[in-house]
Design a protein around this motif. Structure first.
Motif, PDB file in Angstrom:
ATOM      1  N   PHE A  36       0.803  -1.172   0.014  1.00 28.30           N
ATOM      2  CA  PHE A  36      -0.029   0.100   0.097  1.00 28.30           C
ATOM      3  C   PHE A  36       0.822   1.141   0.001  1.00 28.30           C
ATOM      4  CE2 PHE A  36      -2.665   3.206   2.091  1.00 28.30           C
ATOM      5  CZ  PHE A  36      -3.723   3.033   1.170  1.00 28.30           C
ATOM      6  N   GLU A  37       1.957   1.464   0.999  1.00 28.11           N
ATOM      7  CA  GLU A  37       2.896   2.469   0.917  1.00 28.11           C
ATOM      8  C   GLU A  37       3.631   2.712  -0.300  1.00 28.11           C
ATOM      9  OE1 GLU A  37       5.122   2.047   4.483  1.00 28.11           O
ATOM     10  OE2 GLU A  37       3.275   2.594   5.631  1.00 28.11           O
ATOM     11  N   TRP A  38       3.983   1.518  -0.944  1.00 35.69           N
ATOM     12  CA  TRP A  38       4.492   1.463  -2.435  1.00 35.69           C
ATOM     13  C   TRP A  38       3.838   2.172  -3.294  1.00 35.69           C
ATOM     14  CZ3 TRP A  38       3.712   0.278  -7.538  1.00 35.69           C
ATOM     15  CH2 TRP A  38       4.673   0.095  -8.084  1.00 35.69           C
ATOM     16  N   ALA A  39       2.385   1.768  -3.309  1.00 36.17           N
ATOM     17  CA  ALA A  39       1.310   2.520  -4.150  1.00 36.17           C
ATOM     18  C   ALA A  39       1.472   4.016  -4.226  1.00 36.17           C
ATOM     19  CB  ALA A  39       0.058   1.985  -4.337  1.00 36.17           C
ATOM     20  N   LEU A  40       1.492   4.378  -2.760  1.00 37.32           N
ATOM     21  CA  LEU A  40       1.226   5.898  -2.312  1.00 37.32           C
ATOM     22  C   LEU A  40       2.521   6.518  -2.858  1.00 37.32           C
ATOM     23  CD1 LEU A  40      -0.408   5.831   1.252  1.00 37.32           C
ATOM     24  CD2 LEU A  40      -1.464   6.252  -1.186  1.00 37.32           C
ATOM     25  N   ARG A  41       3.653   5.873  -2.695  1.00 39.06           N
ATOM     26  CA  ARG A  41       4.721   6.687  -3.012  1.00 39.06           C
ATOM     27  C   ARG A  41       4.947   6.904  -4.650  1.00 39.06           C
ATOM     28  NH1 ARG A  41       6.908   3.201   0.879  1.00 39.06           N
ATOM     29  NH2 ARG A  41       7.836   1.985  -0.858  1.00 39.06           N
ATOM     30  N   LEU A  45      -1.731  12.614  -8.691  1.00 33.72           N
ATOM     31  CA  LEU A  45      -3.087  12.785  -8.574  1.00 33.72           C
ATOM     32  C   LEU A  45      -3.913  12.383  -9.583  1.00 33.72           C
ATOM     33  CD1 LEU A  45      -2.881  16.195  -6.936  1.00 33.72           C
ATOM     34  CD2 LEU A  45      -3.634  14.238  -5.982  1.00 33.72           C
ATOM     35  N   SER A  46      -4.995  11.883  -9.650  1.00 30.20           N
ATOM     36  CA  SER A  46      -5.765  11.331 -10.845  1.00 30.20           C
ATOM     37  C   SER A  46      -6.437  12.516 -11.724  1.00 30.20           C
ATOM     38  CB  SER A  46      -6.964  10.240 -10.567  1.00 30.20           C
ATOM     39  OG  SER A  46      -7.802  11.055  -9.719  1.00 30.20           O
ATOM     40  N   SER A  47      -6.233  13.715 -11.200  1.00 31.46           N
ATOM     41  CA  SER A  47      -6.818  14.720 -11.895  1.00 31.46           C
ATOM     42  C   SER A  47      -5.813  16.044 -11.905  1.00 31.46           C
ATOM     43  CB  SER A  47      -8.117  15.366 -11.535  1.00 31.46           C
ATOM     44  OG  SER A  47      -8.272  15.544  -9.963  1.00 31.46           O
ATOM     45  N   TYR A  48      -5.868  16.945 -12.740  1.00 29.26           N
ATOM     46  CA  TYR A  48      -4.953  17.994 -12.998  1.00 29.26           C
ATOM     47  C   TYR A  48      -5.613  18.973 -11.693  1.00 29.26           C
ATOM     48  CZ  TYR A  48      -3.086  22.497 -14.531  1.00 29.26           C
ATOM     49  OH  TYR A  48      -2.463  23.691 -14.476  1.00 29.26           O
ATOM     50  N   VAL A  49      -4.551  19.724 -11.197  1.00 30.35           N
ATOM     51  CA  VAL A  49      -4.944  20.501 -10.165  1.00 30.35           C
ATOM     52  C   VAL A  49      -3.982  21.876 -10.404  1.00 30.35           C
ATOM     53  CG1 VAL A  49      -4.961  21.199  -7.744  1.00 30.35           C
ATOM     54  CG2 VAL A  49      -5.479  19.180  -8.331  1.00 30.35           C
ATOM     55  N   ARG A  61       1.832  13.879 -18.769  1.00 29.41           N
ATOM     56  CA  ARG A  61       3.087  12.995 -18.799  1.00 29.41           C
ATOM     57  C   ARG A  61       3.230  12.223 -17.611  1.00 29.41           C
ATOM     58  NH1 ARG A  61       4.648  17.537 -21.420  1.00 29.41           N
ATOM     59  NH2 ARG A  61       5.920  18.226 -19.670  1.00 29.41           N
ATOM     60  N   GLN A  62       3.093  12.685 -16.487  1.00 29.45           N
ATOM     61  CA  GLN A  62       3.303  11.958 -15.134  1.00 29.45           C
ATOM     62  C   GLN A  62       2.320  11.219 -14.955  1.00 29.45           C
ATOM     63  OE1 GLN A  62       2.666  14.359 -11.596  1.00 29.45           O
ATOM     64  NE2 GLN A  62       4.664  14.254 -11.441  1.00 29.45           N
ATOM     65  N   LEU A  63       1.052  11.347 -15.422  1.00 30.15           N
ATOM     66  CA  LEU A  63      -0.047  10.335 -15.207  1.00 30.15           C
ATOM     67  C   LEU A  63       0.242   8.993 -16.077  1.00 30.15           C
ATOM     68  CD1 LEU A  63      -2.802  10.136 -13.658  1.00 30.15           C
ATOM     69  CD2 LEU A  63      -3.679  11.042 -15.973  1.00 30.15           C
ATOM     70  N   LYS A  64       0.814   9.031 -17.066  1.00 31.32           N
ATOM     71  CA  LYS A  64       1.232   8.143 -17.931  1.00 31.32           C
ATOM     72  C   LYS A  64       2.336   7.396 -17.617  1.00 31.32           C
ATOM     73  CE  LYS A  64      -0.738  10.125 -22.218  1.00 31.32           C
ATOM     74  NZ  LYS A  64      -0.417  10.854 -23.460  1.00 31.32           N
ATOM     75  N   ARG A  65       3.249   7.847 -16.958  1.00 34.99           N
ATOM     76  CA  ARG A  65       4.496   7.351 -16.454  1.00 34.99           C
ATOM     77  C   ARG A  65       4.129   6.828 -14.946  1.00 34.99           C
ATOM     78  NH1 ARG A  65       7.183  11.877 -15.402  1.00 34.99           N
ATOM     79  NH2 ARG A  65       7.203  11.704 -13.428  1.00 34.99           N
ATOM     80  N   VAL A  66       3.325   7.074 -14.296  1.00 34.23           N
ATOM     81  CA  VAL A  66       3.532   6.381 -12.892  1.00 34.23           C
ATOM     82  C   VAL A  66       2.408   5.068 -12.856  1.00 34.23           C
ATOM     83  CG1 VAL A  66       3.845   8.401 -11.615  1.00 34.23           C
ATOM     84  CG2 VAL A  66       1.682   7.856 -11.998  1.00 34.23           C
ATOM     85  N   PRO A  67       2.598   4.346 -12.051  1.00 35.73           N
ATOM     86  CA  PRO A  67       1.700   3.227 -11.903  1.00 35.73           C
ATOM     87  C   PRO A  67       0.663   2.978 -10.996  1.00 35.73           C
ATOM     88  CG  PRO A  67       4.015   2.795 -10.634  1.00 35.73           C
ATOM     89  CD  PRO A  67       3.868   3.958 -11.265  1.00 35.73           C
ATOM     90  N   ALA A  68       0.486   4.124 -10.359  1.00 39.29           N
ATOM     91  CA  ALA A  68      -0.593   4.598  -9.521  1.00 39.29           C
ATOM     92  C   ALA A  68      -1.019   5.849  -9.341  1.00 39.29           C
ATOM     93  CB  ALA A  68      -0.346   4.088  -8.038  1.00 39.29           C
ATOM     94  N   ARG A  69      -2.338   6.023  -9.233  1.00 37.20           N
ATOM     95  CA  ARG A  69      -3.113   7.505  -9.122  1.00 37.20           C
ATOM     96  C   ARG A  69      -3.763   7.462  -7.842  1.00 37.20           C
ATOM     97  NH1 ARG A  69      -5.945   7.209 -15.198  1.00 37.20           N
ATOM     98  NH2 ARG A  69      -4.162   6.715 -16.266  1.00 37.20           N
ATOM     99  N   VAL A  70      -3.863   8.702  -7.133  1.00 37.04           N
ATOM    100  CA  VAL A  70      -4.788   8.830  -6.096  1.00 37.04           C
ATOM    101  C   VAL A  70      -5.926   9.766  -6.172  1.00 37.04           C
ATOM    102  CG1 VAL A  70      -3.000   7.801  -4.582  1.00 37.04           C
ATOM    103  CG2 VAL A  70      -3.007  10.415  -4.927  1.00 37.04           C
ATOM    104  N   CYS A  91      -5.618   4.024  -7.670  1.00 36.98           N
ATOM    105  CA  CYS A  91      -5.839   3.253  -8.760  1.00 36.98           C
ATOM    106  C   CYS A  91      -4.490   2.654  -9.227  1.00 36.98           C
ATOM    107  CB  CYS A  91      -6.444   4.236 -10.026  1.00 36.98           C
ATOM    108  SG  CYS A  91      -6.296   3.479 -11.557  1.00 36.98           S
ATOM    109  N   LEU A  92      -4.692   1.651  -9.559  1.00 32.88           N
ATOM    110  CA  LEU A  92      -3.526   0.839  -9.822  1.00 32.88           C
ATOM    111  C   LEU A  92      -3.251   0.225 -11.393  1.00 32.88           C
ATOM    112  CD1 LEU A  92      -3.331  -1.910  -7.069  1.00 32.88           C
ATOM    113  CD2 LEU A  92      -1.907   0.498  -6.957  1.00 32.88           C
ATOM    114  N   SER A  93      -2.159   0.490 -11.914  1.00 32.78           N
ATOM    115  CA  SER A  93      -1.976   0.283 -13.496  1.00 32.78           C
ATOM    116  C   SER A  93      -0.495  -0.505 -13.436  1.00 32.78           C
ATOM    117  CB  SER A  93      -2.322   1.203 -14.240  1.00 32.78           C
ATOM    118  OG  SER A  93      -1.238   2.323 -14.185  1.00 32.78           O
ATOM    119  N   GLY A  94      -0.318  -1.370 -14.647  1.00 36.55           N
ATOM    120  CA  GLY A  94       0.801  -1.632 -15.235  1.00 36.55           C
ATOM    121  C   GLY A  94       1.547  -2.653 -13.861  1.00 36.55           C
TER     122      GLY A  94
END
Length: 158
Positions: A36-41, A45-49, A61-70, A91-94
């Motif tokens: 769980f902590e690996w996913a957070l690290r 963010l799942s949306s632009y702020v 670009r960041q969203l496409k590169r990371v394996p998790a979104r919050v 959210c987990l991917s890849g």
């Protein structure tokens, strides 16, 4: 993609107490804290702020590169009405999906009967009994530190 939804009541909102079409089975998946902590690290963010991200293109670009979104969605009460505070969704991917399935998962339990029992108690206005049956949920003790020091630096703003 798959989602980690740590809040039981938010999950009940999402699946309609196990009554929504295609969501009639509710599973509780226990994963390791390290996972769980690996996913957070390794999340962004799942949306632009605005003000958190340099610009929309950088965030994309960041969203496409990371394996998790919050993201944070409104927590729910026993009647599934939104509360003023939010629950974390991951959210987990890849690579994160593979780790989740092959390394992080410790146990899987069918909690459909529990969901139905709690819903029946709520329908009968026995909120005290329903509350006693809710799974115990505790704040993540390392959560604030992880969110402040996430490797992608943008999780702290929400």
């Amino acid at each position: 993609m798959t989602w980690i939804k740590p809040s039981f009541l938010w999950m009940m909102y999402r699946c309609g107490w196990g009554a929504k079409a295609g969501q009639e089975t509710v599973l509780a998946v226990e994963i390791t804290r390290d996972g769980f902590e690996w996913a957070l690290r390794n999340a962004c963010l799942s949306s632009y702020v605005r003000g958190v991200h340099a610009d929309r293109a950088t965030w994309q670009r960041q969203l496409k590169r990371v394996p998790a979104r919050v993201q944070w969605d409104p927590e729910r009460d026993l009647r599934l009405q939104p509360l003023r505070y939010r629950s974390l969704q991951v959210c987990l991917s890849g690579e994160a999906v593979r780790l989740y399935a092959d390394e992080w998962t410790v146990a899987i339990r069918d909690v459909t009967p529990l969901a139905h029992e709690i819903r029946a108690l709520i329908s009968g206005d026995d909120l005290s009994a329903a509350t006693r049956l809710l799974p115990q949920e505790r704040p993540n003790p390392a959560g604030d530190k992880l969110l402040r020091t996430g490797t992608h630096g943008d999780v702290t703003a929400v």
